[in-house]
Design an enzyme around this catalytic site. Structure first.
Site, mmCIF file in Angstrom:
data_model
loop_
_atom_site.group_PDB
_atom_site.id
_atom_site.type_symbol
_atom_site.label_atom_id
_atom_site.label_comp_id
_atom_site.label_asym_id
_atom_site.label_seq_id
_atom_site.Cartn_x
_atom_site.Cartn_y
_atom_site.Cartn_z
ATOM 1 N N ASP A 165 0.624 -1.486 -0.211
ATOM 2 C CA ASP A 165 -0.268 -0.180 -0.001
ATOM 3 C C ASP A 165 1.002 1.227 -0.309
ATOM 4 O O ASP A 165 1.493 1.748 0.330
ATOM 5 C CB ASP A 165 -0.683 -0.152 0.725
ATOM 6 C CG ASP A 165 -1.367 1.285 0.948
ATOM 7 O OD1 ASP A 165 -1.224 2.292 0.506
ATOM 8 O OD2 ASP A 165 -2.597 1.180 2.466
ATOM 9 N N TYR A 216 0.594 -0.045 15.202
ATOM 10 C CA TYR A 216 -0.224 -0.383 14.283
ATOM 11 C C TYR A 216 0.102 1.450 12.398
ATOM 12 O O TYR A 216 0.595 2.375 13.058
ATOM 13 C CB TYR A 216 -1.442 0.191 14.266
ATOM 14 C CG TYR A 216 -2.325 -0.154 13.194
ATOM 15 C CD1 TYR A 216 -2.704 -1.974 13.094
ATOM 16 C CD2 TYR A 216 -2.725 1.078 13.092
ATOM 17 C CE1 TYR A 216 -3.530 -2.140 11.982
ATOM 18 C CE2 TYR A 216 -3.905 0.314 12.286
ATOM 19 C CZ TYR A 216 -4.389 -0.973 11.919
ATOM 20 O OH TYR A 216 -5.327 -0.946 10.694
ATOM 21 N N LYS A 254 -3.235 -2.738 8.611
ATOM 22 C CA LYS A 254 -3.663 -4.476 8.657
ATOM 23 C C LYS A 254 -2.672 -5.258 7.279
ATOM 24 O O LYS A 254 -2.003 -4.281 6.413
ATOM 25 C CB LYS A 254 -4.510 -4.806 8.398
ATOM 26 C CG LYS A 254 -5.335 -5.299 9.875
ATOM 27 C CD LYS A 254 -5.184 -6.207 10.929
ATOM 28 C CE LYS A 254 -5.424 -6.672 11.852
ATOM 29 N NZ LYS A 254 -4.294 -8.190 12.675
HETATM 30 C C1 F6R Z 1 -8.117 -0.383 8.007
HETATM 31 C C2 F6R Z 1 -7.556 0.405 7.833
HETATM 32 C C3 F6R Z 1 -8.222 2.087 7.426
HETATM 33 C C4 F6R Z 1 -8.018 2.918 8.455
HETATM 34 C C5 F6R Z 1 -8.849 4.013 8.784
HETATM 35 C C6 F6R Z 1 -8.317 5.347 9.749
HETATM 36 O O1 F6R Z 1 -6.154 -1.612 7.510
HETATM 37 O O2 F6R Z 1 -6.039 1.055 7.076
HETATM 38 O O3 F6R Z 1 -8.938 0.895 8.132
HETATM 39 O O4 F6R Z 1 -7.682 2.244 9.813
HETATM 40 O O5 F6R Z 1 -9.123 4.572 7.735
HETATM 41 O O6 F6R Z 1 -6.874 5.690 9.120
HETATM 42 P P1 F6R Z 1 -6.161 7.090 9.696
HETATM 43 O O7 F6R Z 1 -5.792 6.283 11.580
HETATM 44 O O8 F6R Z 1 -4.972 6.123 8.847
HETATM 45 O O9 F6R Z 1 -7.290 7.913 9.932
HETATM 46 MG MG MG Z 2 -4.252 1.494 3.834
HETATM 47 MG MG MG Z 3 -4.422 -2.557 1.814
#
Ligand code: F6R
Ligand code: MG
Ligand code: MG
Length: 385
Positions: free
Chosen positions: A11, A232, A235
């Site tokens: 990603d 984190y 994933k």
């Molecule tokens: C799951 C994922 C998304 C983000 C969510 C919050 O793997 O990538 O669900 O966790 O959109 O993202 P932030 O904290 O970057 O705003």
């Molecule tokens: Mg992503």
């Molecule tokens: Mg992804």
């Protein structure tokens, strides 16, 4: 003839949130691979599922090859430049290290590779999941290679009747074990049901396989981004390569493992259980609650190092029922909001942002009088003996 299939994914920025890749970024990665693959790759395909760019490469240099890994790394770097220019969200997210040091493993991108003895016709499927973790492959890979209710070839085809060998990794302890099925089926299940810890890394044919003895026939990415980064960072959306036909699960036996959506961990903020929905590439946009988690499947054949395909295998009405079920499961689960078992159990939340929130409350806690802490419960029992 020996050949190596290397699938590397990352990603490197998405639009608008963690939803899908931006076409010019994918185009840049494709162009970079195309411009730099001469003398290295004999075939390749660049695509995406959700917010992950996926590079499938064929070559003759074996696994862990520095040039092949370097090509993928530099292609992701080139794509990241485009992502940064337009301000894509999470530009370069999975490229966790600054400098490439010869092997892309442990640097963020997910890697699944196998060196194979190429058959006269070498059909295989690349499965790509978004918004979930490597353990999400445990259930379908087990079904393909060890469950005769999914794969009747295990009963009917003499070449499959002896079963397969599973290599299972304990990703927390950094150790692995090989177990044959059907002899050790229950032992395999005893581990892989704990999918955040034990993951199927590879499946092999046994020595007795008449057409393809002792060969790697499936491989899954097992990169744990959270463990690499220590916190984190999304994933570890996994991918897998599965060889099919002629003494291996048929294309349809392999795909059948996804016909009844099952729950996987990931989804919103990597913190929720949700159904895995099989979709065509065009439907691999992570919209509802950043999901639901999806799996796409591309079918290829390999001949003399050259790829034919891919065909977008879940882009078919036969999987409409699975998609409807996944959407119904989504409706049920979403009503639970932040409660388990929709939200992951506390132990799986360790690498999310939740502990930061909880730590803010720690100074406001006071002891409950006369309450025995969980870890001291054993003592009174011993006194009674
Ligand atoms: C799951 C994922 C998304 C983000 C969510 C919050 O793997 O990538 O669900 O966790 O959109 O993202 P932030 O904290 O970057 O705003
Ligand atoms: Mg992503
Ligand atoms: Mg992804």
């Amino acid at each position: 003839m020996k050949a190596t299939i290397s699938h590397i994914k990352a990603d490197i920025g998405s639009l608008p949130g963690h939803t899908t890749v931006y076409a010019p970024v994918e185009e840049e990665v494709r162009k970079f691979v195309s411009d730099n693959s001469r003398g290295l790759l004999t075939g390749f395909h660049v695509g995406h599922v959700g917010d992950d760019i996926q590079i499938t490469m064929v070559h003759s240099r074996g696994i862990d090859n520095p040039e092949v890994h370097g090509l993928a790394w530099n292609a992701f770097k080139a794509g990241t430049e485009v992502a940064k220019k337009v301000g894509l969200y999470g530009a370069g997210q999975d490229l966790l290290k600054d400098a490439f040091s010869g092997n892309i493993k442990g640097m963020g991108p997910g890697v699944a590779e196998m060196e194979i003895t190429s058959r006269k016709s070498e059909p295989f499927i690349v499965y790509m999941m978004d918004k979930t973790e490597p353990g999400a492959f445990n259930f379908p890979i087990f079904k393909m290679f060890a469950d005769p209710f999914n794969t009747p070839g295990l009963v009917i085809d003499p070449n499959m009747h002896d079963g397969f060998r599973f290599e299972v990794w304990d990703v927390l302890e950094g150790r692995k074990i090989e177990l044959p099925s059907p002899e050790n089926t229950y032992d395999i299940l005893a581990m892989i049901g704990s999918k955040s810890r034990y993951v199927i890394k590879r499946v092999y044919t046994k020595e007795a396989h008449e057409k393809l003895p002792d060969e790697n026939v499936a491989v899954v990415t097992t990169d744990k981004l959270s463990l690499i980064a220590g916190e984190y960072v999304g994933k570890d959306d996994p991918a897998a390569i599965v060889r099919i036909q002629s003494g291996l699960p048929a294309s349809g036996e392999s795909l059948e493992a996804f016909a009844h959506p099952f729950l996987v961990s990931g989804w919103m903020r990597g913190s929720f259980n949700g159904p895995l929905m099989p979709v065509g590439i065009k439907d691999s946009k992570m919209t509802r609650f950043d999901g639901p988690p999806r799996v796409a499947a591309l079918g290829f054949v390999l001949k003399d190092g050259k790829l034919a395909g891919p065909v977008d295998l879940f882009d078919d009405v036969a999987f409409d029922g699975a998609r409807r079920t996944a959407i119904e499961m989504t409706d049920h689960l979403r009503r639970m909001g932040p409660f388990e078992p929709h939200r992951l159990p506390e132990s799986d939340m360790e690498y999310t942002t939740l502990p930061k929130v909880l730590s803010r409350l720690s100074s406001r806690f006071t002891p409950i009088e006369g309450h025995i802490k969980a870890e001291t419960l054993e003592e009174p029992t011993r006194d009674m003996d």
